[in-house]
Design an enzyme around this catalytic site. Structure first.
Site, PDB file in Angstrom:
ATOM      1  N   THR A  31       0.823  -1.210   0.000  1.00 19.24           N
ATOM      2  CA  THR A  31       0.000   0.000   0.000  1.00 19.24           C
ATOM      3  C   THR A  31       0.858   1.261   0.000  1.00 19.24           C
ATOM      4  O   THR A  31       0.477   2.277  -0.575  1.00 19.24           O
ATOM      5  CB  THR A  31      -0.947  -0.036   1.219  1.00 19.24           C
ATOM      6  OG1 THR A  31      -1.858  -1.109   1.020  1.00 19.24           O
ATOM      7  CG2 THR A  31      -1.727   1.245   1.379  1.00 19.24           C
ATOM      8  N   SER A  72       1.606  -7.478  -0.985  1.00 15.78           N
ATOM      9  CA  SER A  72       2.382  -8.522  -0.313  1.00 15.78           C
ATOM     10  C   SER A  72       1.624  -9.825  -0.137  1.00 15.78           C
ATOM     11  O   SER A  72       2.228 -10.847   0.183  1.00 15.78           O
ATOM     12  CB  SER A  72       2.921  -8.019   1.018  1.00 15.78           C
ATOM     13  OG  SER A  72       1.892  -7.842   1.950  1.00 15.78           O
ATOM     14  N   THR A 105       1.825  -4.514   4.124  1.00 14.34           N
ATOM     15  CA  THR A 105       1.664  -4.897   5.529  1.00 14.34           C
ATOM     16  C   THR A 105       1.086  -6.295   5.700  1.00 14.34           C
ATOM     17  O   THR A 105       1.240  -6.899   6.763  1.00 14.34           O
ATOM     18  CB  THR A 105       0.758  -3.895   6.266  1.00 14.34           C
ATOM     19  OG1 THR A 105      -0.510  -3.849   5.611  1.00 14.34           O
ATOM     20  CG2 THR A 105       1.390  -2.510   6.303  1.00 14.34           C
ATOM     21  N   ASP A 106       0.424  -6.823   4.653  1.00 17.21           N
ATOM     22  CA  ASP A 106      -0.273  -8.108   4.812  1.00 17.21           C
ATOM     23  C   ASP A 106       0.662  -9.229   5.261  1.00 17.21           C
ATOM     24  O   ASP A 106       0.303 -10.043   6.112  1.00 17.21           O
ATOM     25  CB  ASP A 106      -0.949  -8.525   3.494  1.00 17.21           C
ATOM     26  CG  ASP A 106      -2.198  -7.718   3.185  1.00 17.21           C
ATOM     27  OD1 ASP A 106      -2.502  -6.772   3.928  1.00 17.21           O
ATOM     28  OD2 ASP A 106      -2.862  -8.040   2.176  1.00 17.21           O
TER      29      ASP A 106
HETATM   30  N1  ASP Z   1      -2.423  -4.989   0.288  1.00 15.58           N
HETATM   31  C1  ASP Z   1      -1.370  -4.398   0.946  1.00 15.58           C
HETATM   32  C2  ASP Z   1      -0.154  -5.299   0.946  1.00 15.58           C
HETATM   33  O1  ASP Z   1       0.562  -5.286  -0.011  1.00 15.58           O
HETATM   34  C3  ASP Z   1      -1.701  -3.961   2.301  1.00 15.58           C
HETATM   35  C4  ASP Z   1      -0.705  -3.008   2.787  1.00 15.58           C
HETATM   36  O2  ASP Z   1       0.354  -2.838   2.252  1.00 15.58           O
HETATM   37  O3  ASP Z   1      -1.004  -2.364   3.811  1.00 15.58           O
HETATM   38  O4  ASP Z   1       0.097  -6.026   1.884  1.00 15.58           O
END
Ligand code: ASP
Length: 351
Positions: A31, A72, A105-106
């Site tokens: 993100t 991620s 973050t995932d």
């Molecule tokens: N979908 C995102 C990721 O790549 C979520 C994030 O980065 O907060 O994990």
């Protein structure tokens, strides 16, 4: 390099205008690199664009590596091993003071822990990301990236860290605890390592770490490691299917302190007998798995069947521990020993 305070919460003083750190920023997507693409957010911004959103701390100089650009949830072990090697290559330059990894973050907790298990350097690797997209007016990317850069330029001997929402976490034990709010990460069973604010980093404790594993070989075959969660009505079908699909490692997510059923304990026994490395964690957010219940597929029975209890590690990081053990050792006994090592457990008593 300015040493942070450890053992109290007083602020670290950074020296006036002098150079305090050359930091390599490795961009992987998430993100923090996402922009709106008509129907949803997609990771697409370059590392330079991501870095441009943040105030770089005074005295810090940066270099950017665009490694990949994915959300991620799409990462694979191959990506994570590429990241591990990219960090290792960057740290081969003695002029580099630290690394920042921008990451979705995932699955951030998984990549950070895998790197921590192999990190053999006093210089820090600091993961960060954002819950809100790169250009959001109320975004958290700029603050998180600034804090990660400051942490990377400031601390030593703490291993791989996560800087997020004004806090610094050890890689080990940290999980994503909130799907959307800015305070995305915590160690539900322990304390965070430090705080970042007002231009300084305060370190409260040294993370628990195992002695680092050697880097996996370049052309290593990636083993299949599955996660299977227990629930009311669960039977051994998925566990046996995982073994049938070629899993060399299984993370069993029990209920409570690590409990399942007698049928599942029997399937664990079969899996271990066929050379599969089985680890036991829990679906409860906080506290360790423990050998308390027996006779009904409890952790006592699962441990007797050969499952290794993973303490307070949750499923994603337990899977990284199993993966690291499989990559580092090639016999079932050596794999159990390595898994116990990375979990900071004593070696099993030889029978
Ligand atoms: N979908 C995102 C990721 O790549 C979520 C994030 O980065 O907060 O994990």
């Amino acid at each position: 390099m300015v040493a942070p305070h450890i053992g109290n919460t007083s602020n670290v003083q950074r020296k006036g205008h002098e150079h305090v750190g050359r930091i390599v920023v490795i961009s992987t997507g998430g993100t923090i690199a996402s922009r709106w693409q008509g129907s949803g957010y997609v990771a697409e911004a370059s590392g330079h664009d991501v870095l441009a959103c943040a105030a770089v701390p005074e005295g810090v100089v940066t270099e950017v590596v665009d490694l990949f650009n994915v959300n991620s949830s799409r990462l694979t072990t191959a990506h994570q091993l590429t990241l591990l090697r990219a960090v290792h290559n960057a740290l081969a330059d003695p002029g580099v003071d630290g690394i920042v990894v921008t990451h979705g973050t995932d699955t951030l907790e998984e990549s950070a822990f895998l790197l921590d298990l192999h990190h053999d350097d006093p210089r820090p690797v600091v993961f960060t990301g954002a819950q809100r997209p790169l250009e959001a007016v109320d975004g958290d990317a700029a603050g998180n990236l600034h804090d990660a850069l400051l942490t990377a330029a400031t601390v030593r001997d703490l291993g791989v860290l996560v800087a997020f929402d004004g806090q610094v976490h050890a890689a080990r034990g940290t999980v994503k605890v909130c799907a959307l709010a800015p305070r995305a990460f915590a160690d539900p069973s322990g304390a965070h390592v430090g705080d970042v604010g007002f231009g300084s980093v305060s370190v409260h404790r040294k993370p628990d770490r195992s002695a680092p594993l050697p880097l996996p070989e370049a052309e290593v075959a990636v083993p299949r490691v599955d996660i299977i969660m227990h629930h009311c009505d669960a039977d051994p079908l998925l566990l046996r299917a995982a073994v049938g699909a070629g899993a060399q490692g299984i993370v069993l997510v029990g209920t409570g302190a690590g409990n399942t059923t007698p049928d599942i304990a029997a399937a664990v026994d079969e899996a271990v007998a066929s050379g599969v490395l089985v680890a036991l964690t829990t679906r409860v957010p906080e506290g360790p798995v423990a050998e308390i219940y027996s006779g009904g597929g409890g952790a006592v029975d699962l441990a007797a069947a050969g499952a290794v209890l993973t303490g307070t590690l949750r499923a994603g990081q337990a899977r990284m521990a199993v993966l690291a053990a499989l990559l580092a050792a090639d016999t079932p006994a050596a794999r159990v020993k390595t898994l116990r090592h990375v979990l900071c457990l004593p070696s099993p008593i030889p029978s």
